[in-house]
Design an enzyme around this catalytic site. Structure first.
Site, PDB file in Angstrom:
ATOM      1  N   ASN A 115       0.874  -1.174   0.000  1.00 53.04           N
ATOM      2  CA  ASN A 115       0.000   0.000   0.000  1.00 53.04           C
ATOM      3  C   ASN A 115       0.908   1.219   0.000  1.00 53.04           C
ATOM      4  OD1 ASN A 115      -1.790   2.072   0.435  1.00 53.04           O
ATOM      5  ND2 ASN A 115      -2.807   1.129   2.183  1.00 53.04           N
TER       6      ASN A 115
ATOM      7  N   ARG B   8      -2.489  -2.151  -3.613  1.00 53.50           N
ATOM      8  CA  ARG B   8      -3.681  -1.331  -3.461  1.00 53.50           C
ATOM      9  C   ARG B   8      -3.563  -0.157  -4.420  1.00 53.50           C
ATOM     10  NH1 ARG B   8      -4.968   3.490   0.590  1.00 53.50           N
ATOM     11  NH2 ARG B   8      -7.191   3.700   0.204  1.00 53.50           N
TER      12      ARG B   8
ATOM     13  N   HIS C 134     -12.624   3.005  -0.489  1.00 50.96           N
ATOM     14  CA  HIS C 134     -12.650   1.994   0.581  1.00 50.96           C
ATOM     15  C   HIS C 134     -13.328   0.703   0.108  1.00 50.96           C
ATOM     16  CE1 HIS C 134     -12.629   5.566   3.622  1.00 50.96           C
ATOM     17  NE2 HIS C 134     -11.384   5.177   3.373  1.00 50.96           N
TER      18      HIS C 134
ATOM     19  N   ARG D  84     -11.506  15.880   6.663  1.00 52.71           N
ATOM     20  CA  ARG D  84     -12.291  16.228   5.475  1.00 52.71           C
ATOM     21  C   ARG D  84     -13.701  16.641   5.877  1.00 52.71           C
ATOM     22  NH1 ARG D  84     -10.670  10.660   2.978  1.00 52.71           N
ATOM     23  NH2 ARG D  84      -8.507  11.035   2.342  1.00 52.71           N
TER      24      ARG D  84
ATOM     25  N   GLU E 224      -8.268  -5.122   5.045  1.00 55.77           N
ATOM     26  CA  GLU E 224      -8.062  -4.794   3.636  1.00 55.77           C
ATOM     27  C   GLU E 224      -6.861  -5.531   3.051  1.00 55.77           C
ATOM     28  OE1 GLU E 224      -9.188  -0.430   2.705  1.00 55.77           O
ATOM     29  OE2 GLU E 224      -8.670  -0.451   4.835  1.00 55.77           O
TER      30      GLU E 224
END
Length: 418
Positions: free
Chosen positions: A26, A111, A200, A261, A404
């Site tokens: 990742n 990823r 996601h 965010r 993940e």
């Protein structure tokens, strides 16, 4: 979308002495996370993090997870770029007898944040695939360039090995057009690839599937709302194993209130800031992505610290928490309407898995939707999937830890093994 059967036994597919290990990478803008897994039993052999790449104080933390290992090893000092970071990680793996030259390695799974509409499933990376990922950089300028760097470096280290891209957006490509389209001029939208992509996706795929198993059903037989609540946060409505709606859009900015965010906001706010405050597009971008959300509301983006402040009577923290929960409730209600029938609401990721107050507050008052939380079950801390709703609740409420890296490894291995 055709997705490998990631619930079938990895032991079976890895039998027969074939290579069974997958390295998951990742690559972020200034960091590289990695895990090495053996797909015969889905066990982790090692994991690590290289952070602050390009800074004077770069840091690598490597954790061997086999034999008598488990104690992290650290090294500090400048690591100039991602190629150097991956080489350093490879050295640490080699020190444990898990080097990238091992014949046990079946693939490297990457990823990749943005796959657009073309990539709807895990994909072996070719020159053409890499060019398409590059063409998507304008809609993922913070993520895809780092992903590309990781792919190129890993390919240079093991050019003979399949490199597999697993896309964050892939799970959401099943959304119907009326959910994915924004109500703007079609020609303009198509010319600039403007639509809802969602992110996601590996987490939403993994968690929705695990939630079905927790209910004792097959994924195609259940409708679930997944709430992935970390520093980045997103919701999805999953009907029969297929995503039909998600909260993030063209970028990861839209939707829920997040750590830094803003989530949903009137687009005209950007015009107002430009006209009245004289802010540039870049300054507004930084404001909405890095200086908003919880940190913008109260100065903290760690939910544990916010809850501590709430308990001490801090009004700013309390307001930030209330805004965060209000947005969650809106999405639970909206996605209940989208799905028509909901079998479970599922919490996952750092906040979703660990913050009992968030789960309790998000469900409180939604009894008419069939939702309730058992206080004792909700208070339990556990690393396994579990129900936190009382027996009488019409809709299950669950906590399902996401994984993940395992999802990426499983999809990558299923692809190359087949």
């Amino acid at each position: 979308m055709t997705t490998p059967n990631t619930d079938s036994s990895a032991e079976e597919t890895a039998a027969g002495g074939k290579p069974s290990r997958v390295l998951v990478l990742n690559s972020g803008s200034s960091s590289v996370k990695y895990q090495l897994l053996d797909m015969r039993d889905r066990s982790r052999l090692a994991s690590g993090l290289v952070e602050r790449i390009g800074e004077e104080t770069s840091r690598l933390v490597h954790t061997p997870l086999t034999g008598d290992g488990g104690e992290p090893r650290e090294r500090e000092g400048r690591i100039a770029g991602h190629d150097e970071a991956l080489k350093a990680a490879a050295e640490e793996l080699a020190a444990d007898g898990l080097g990238l030259d091992s014949p046990e390695l079946a693939a490297i799974g990457h990823r990749v944040v943005h796959g657009g509409l073309r990539f709807t499933e895990p994909t072996v990376i070719t020159d053409d695939v890499l060019k398409e990922i590059e063409r998507l950089v304008p809609v993922a300028p913070l993520h895809n360039p780092a992903n590309i760097t990781g792919i190129r470096t890993a390919t240079a280290l093991r050019p003979d090995l399949p490199q597999v891209a697993v896309f964050d957006t892939a799970f959401h490509t099943t959304m119907p057009e009326y959910a994915a389209r924004y109500a703007i001029d079609v020609e303009t939208a198509d010319a600039h690839r403007i639509r809802r992509y969602g992110f996601h996706g590996t987490s939403h795929a993994y968690v929705s599937r695990k939630a079905a198993r927790l209910l004792g059903k097959e994924p195609q037989d259940v409708n679930v709302i997944v709430l992935h609540l970390g520093n980045g946060a997103s919701a999805s409505a999953v009907a029969g194993g297929r995503c039909v709606e998600t909260s993030m859009g063209l970028t990861p900015l839209e939707g829920l209130v997040m750590g830094t965010r803003s989530g949903d906001i009137d687009p005209a706010v950007t015009f107002h800031l430009k006209r009245v405050a004289g802010m540039s597009a870049d300054e507004i971008d930084v404001l909405l992505n890095k200086k908003s959300g919880l940190v913008g509301l109260c100065g903290d983006n760690d939910m544990r610290e916010i809850r501590r402040r709430v308990d001490e009577g801090d009004e700013r923290a309390a307001l930030a928490f209330d805004i965060y929960i209000h947005r969650l409730k809106k999405y639970i209600g909206a996605y209940s309407a989208v799905l028509g029938r909901v079998d479970a609401v599922v919490f996952t990721a750092g906040v979703g898995e660990n913050s009992a107050p968030v789960r309790e507050a998000a469900i409180a008052g939604l009894e008419e939707l069939g939702l309730a939380v058992d206080a004792d079950l909700n208070a339990v801390r556990s690393g396994v999937p579990r129900l936190i709703s009382p027996d009488y609740a019409r809709v299950a409420v669950a906590v399902v830890p996401t994984d993940e890296e395992l999802e990426i490894a499983t999809q990558a291995f299923a692809l190359v093994d087949n």
